[in-house]
Design an enzyme around this catalytic site. Structure first.
Site, mmCIF file in Angstrom:
data_model
loop_
_atom_site.group_PDB
_atom_site.id
_atom_site.type_symbol
_atom_site.label_atom_id
_atom_site.label_comp_id
_atom_site.label_asym_id
_atom_site.label_seq_id
_atom_site.Cartn_x
_atom_site.Cartn_y
_atom_site.Cartn_z
ATOM 1 N N LEU A 6 0.777 -1.284 -0.089
ATOM 2 C CA LEU A 6 -0.003 -0.107 0.104
ATOM 3 C C LEU A 6 0.965 1.200 0.008
ATOM 4 C CD1 LEU A 6 -2.689 -1.167 2.739
ATOM 5 C CD2 LEU A 6 -2.861 -1.547 0.178
ATOM 6 N N GLY A 35 -1.791 6.595 -2.462
ATOM 7 C CA GLY A 35 -2.753 6.290 -3.401
ATOM 8 C C GLY A 35 -3.918 5.369 -2.863
ATOM 9 N N HIS A 36 -3.627 4.283 -2.399
ATOM 10 C CA HIS A 36 -4.600 3.462 -1.641
ATOM 11 C C HIS A 36 -5.196 4.098 -0.575
ATOM 12 C CE1 HIS A 36 -1.672 0.388 -3.443
ATOM 13 N NE2 HIS A 36 -2.766 0.080 -3.638
ATOM 14 N N GLY A 92 -8.943 3.601 -8.088
ATOM 15 C CA GLY A 92 -8.065 4.779 -8.446
ATOM 16 C C GLY A 92 -8.114 4.953 -10.036
ATOM 17 N N GLN A 93 -7.934 6.318 -10.417
ATOM 18 C CA GLN A 93 -7.955 6.752 -11.653
ATOM 19 C C GLN A 93 -6.632 6.402 -12.197
ATOM 20 O OE1 GLN A 93 -8.219 11.111 -12.483
ATOM 21 N NE2 GLN A 93 -6.977 10.412 -14.320
ATOM 22 N N GLN A 109 -8.827 -0.288 -16.367
ATOM 23 C CA GLN A 109 -9.536 -1.113 -15.336
ATOM 24 C C GLN A 109 -10.886 -0.607 -14.671
ATOM 25 O OE1 GLN A 109 -7.306 -3.658 -11.859
ATOM 26 N NE2 GLN A 109 -7.854 -1.705 -10.946
ATOM 27 N N MET A 134 1.705 7.622 -8.104
ATOM 28 C CA MET A 134 2.029 6.447 -7.010
ATOM 29 C C MET A 134 1.620 5.036 -7.649
ATOM 30 S SD MET A 134 1.871 8.094 -3.279
ATOM 31 C CE MET A 134 2.237 9.661 -2.959
ATOM 32 N N ARG A 173 4.513 -0.617 -7.965
ATOM 33 C CA ARG A 173 5.842 -1.005 -8.657
ATOM 34 C C ARG A 173 6.894 -0.038 -8.761
ATOM 35 N NH1 ARG A 173 1.497 -3.883 -11.761
ATOM 36 N NH2 ARG A 173 1.908 -5.979 -11.971
HETATM 37 O O1 PAF Z 1 -5.864 -2.366 -8.994
HETATM 38 C C1 PAF Z 1 -5.651 -3.597 -8.092
HETATM 39 O O2 PAF Z 1 -4.904 -3.439 -7.327
HETATM 40 C C2 PAF Z 1 -6.174 -4.806 -8.412
HETATM 41 O O3 PAF Z 1 -6.356 -5.036 -10.129
HETATM 42 C C3 PAF Z 1 -7.446 -5.358 -8.081
HETATM 43 C C4 PAF Z 1 -8.617 -4.222 -8.459
HETATM 44 C C5 PAF Z 1 -7.321 -5.218 -6.385
HETATM 45 C C6 PAF Z 1 -7.828 -6.653 -8.389
HETATM 46 O O4 PAF Z 1 -6.973 -7.491 -7.912
#
Ligand code: PAF
Length: 284
Positions: free
Chosen positions: A33, A36-37, A147-148, A153, A184, A187
Site C-alpha cells: 500500500l 494512493g490506496h 484509482g484513476q 481497469q 504512485m 511497482r
Molecule cells: O488494482 C488492483 O490493485 C487490482 O487489479 C484489484 C482491483 C485489487 C484486483 O485484483
C-alpha cells in the site's frame, strides 16, 4: 481494525452492519500500500459507515511471464497503514479461500479489453473482472473505490457492473502523485535511483499532450508531439503506447468537443519495470 481471513466470518460482520442500516464501502487492493490506496480509504470513510479493504495478490491477473512471485508483499506494514487511517475490516483471504479447488469460472469483459493493457497483457482483465466480481459477491458493498491511475481497469469494472447488474456504485478517485509528478504505484519500488529519475518521462509527456489539446491542436498532432517529446527525453525508457481515448469505452478519440472529457494514456518500460499513467482532459 478487524482482520478477517474467511468468507463466512466476513459475511457475518457485513450482515450485522447492514442490519444496523450501515452503508458499506469497499477498497479492493493487492497490498504493497501507498498514499494512493489511502486516498481511496479516506474517500470510502467520508461516504460510508463501514470501510472494508481487501488485500489479495490475485494470481489470475498475472501471466506466467509476469511478476506474481516478485510482487511486493508486506502485510505488517499494510496492516499498520490501514489501522492508522481507521479502516474497520481488513479482508486478507488465502488463495484457496477465493479460488476453491477446481475453480473454473471466469468473467470476461469484451471489447474494452482488446487494446492497450488488454493487448499487451491478454489475460489480465479476465483475472481482474473475475476476482473483483468474486469480491463484490463476498463483500456486497454499497460503493467500491478504484484509482484513476488504472483507467482502463476502471472502464472494465464499470462495464462489468452495468452488464451483470451489481447494485454497487463505482467511485473513481484521482491519481495521487509524488511531488515531482510520478503517479504512485506499488511497482515504483522496483525502480533504481537512476530509473526513478527517468520515470518522470511518463507524467511530463502526459502534461505536454494535455497542454497541446487545451491549446486546440488536433488530436493526431497532439499525440505526435507527445511521442517526439518522449523521444527527446528518453535514455533507457521504451514507449509502449501513448494515445488519446474515450475514457469510458477505451476507443480512440476522434474529436475533442466542448465539455467532453478525453483520457491521455501512456505505458512505458523503464529497465525491467513497466509503468502506466494517464490524465483526463476536459475541453473548455
Ligand atoms: O488494482 C488492483 O490493485 C487490482 O487489479 C484489484 C482491483 C485489487 C484486483 O485484483
Amino acid at each position: 481494525m478487524q482482520v478477517v481471513k474467511s468468507i463466512s466470518e466476513l459475511r457475518n460482520l457485513i450482515q450485522d452492519a447492514k442490519k444496523g442500516d450501515h452503508s458499506v464501502g469497499f477498497v479492493p487492493t493487492m497490498g504493497a500500500l501507498h498514499e494512493g490506496h489511502l486516498s481511496l480509504v479516506k474517500e470510502s470513510k467520508k461516504n460510508c459507515d463501514l470501510t472494508v479493504v481487501s488485500i489479495f495478490v490475485n494470481p489470475t491477473q498475472f501471466a506466467p511471464t509476469e511478476d506474481l512471485d516478485k510482487y511486493p508483499r508486506n502485510i505488517e506494514l499494510d496492516t499498520e497503514m490501514l489501522t492508522s487511517v481507521g479502516v474497520d475490516i481488513l479482508f486478507f483471504p488465502s488463495k484457496e479461500e477465493i479460488y476453491p479447488p477446481g475453480a473454473s469460472t471466469f468473467v470476461n469483459v469484451e471489447k474494452i479489453t482488446e487494446a492497450f493493457e488488454g493487448a499487451i497483457r491478454p489475460t489480465h482483465f479476465r483475472g481482474v473482472a473475475t476476482v473483483v466480481s468474486a469480491l463484490f459477491n463476498i463483500v456486497q458493498p454499497d460503493r467500491a473505490f478504484f484509482g484513476q491511475k488504472d483507467l482502463q481497469q476502471v472502464a472494465v469494472i464499470k462495464q462489468m457492473v452495468r452488464d451483470l447488474h451489481f447494485p454497487i456504485e463505482i467511485e473513481v478517485v484521482e491519481t495521487t502523485r509524488e511531488s515531482d509528478g510520478l503517479a504512485m504505484s506499488s511497482r515504483n519500488r522496483y525502480l533504481s535511483h537512476e530509473e526513478r529519475a527517468e520515470s518522470l518521462i511518463l507524467s511530463k509527456t502526459l502534461f505536454q499532450v494535455r497542454d497541446h489539446l487545451l491549446a486546440g491542436l488536433p488530436l493526431a498532432e497532439a499525440k505526435l508531439r507527445g511521442i517526439k517529446f518522449f523521444g527527446s527525453l528518453k535514455k533507457k525508457a521504451v514507449l509502449e503506447y501513448l494515445d488519446i481515448v474515450d475514457p469510458e469505452t477505451f476507443q480512440f478519440a476522434e474529436s475533442f468537443k466542448p465539455s467532453e472529457e478525453l483520457g491521455v494514456v501512456i505505458a512505458a518500460r523503464i529497465g525491467a519495470t513497466r509503468l502506466i499513467d494517464n490524465i483526463l482532459v476536459k475541453a473548455k
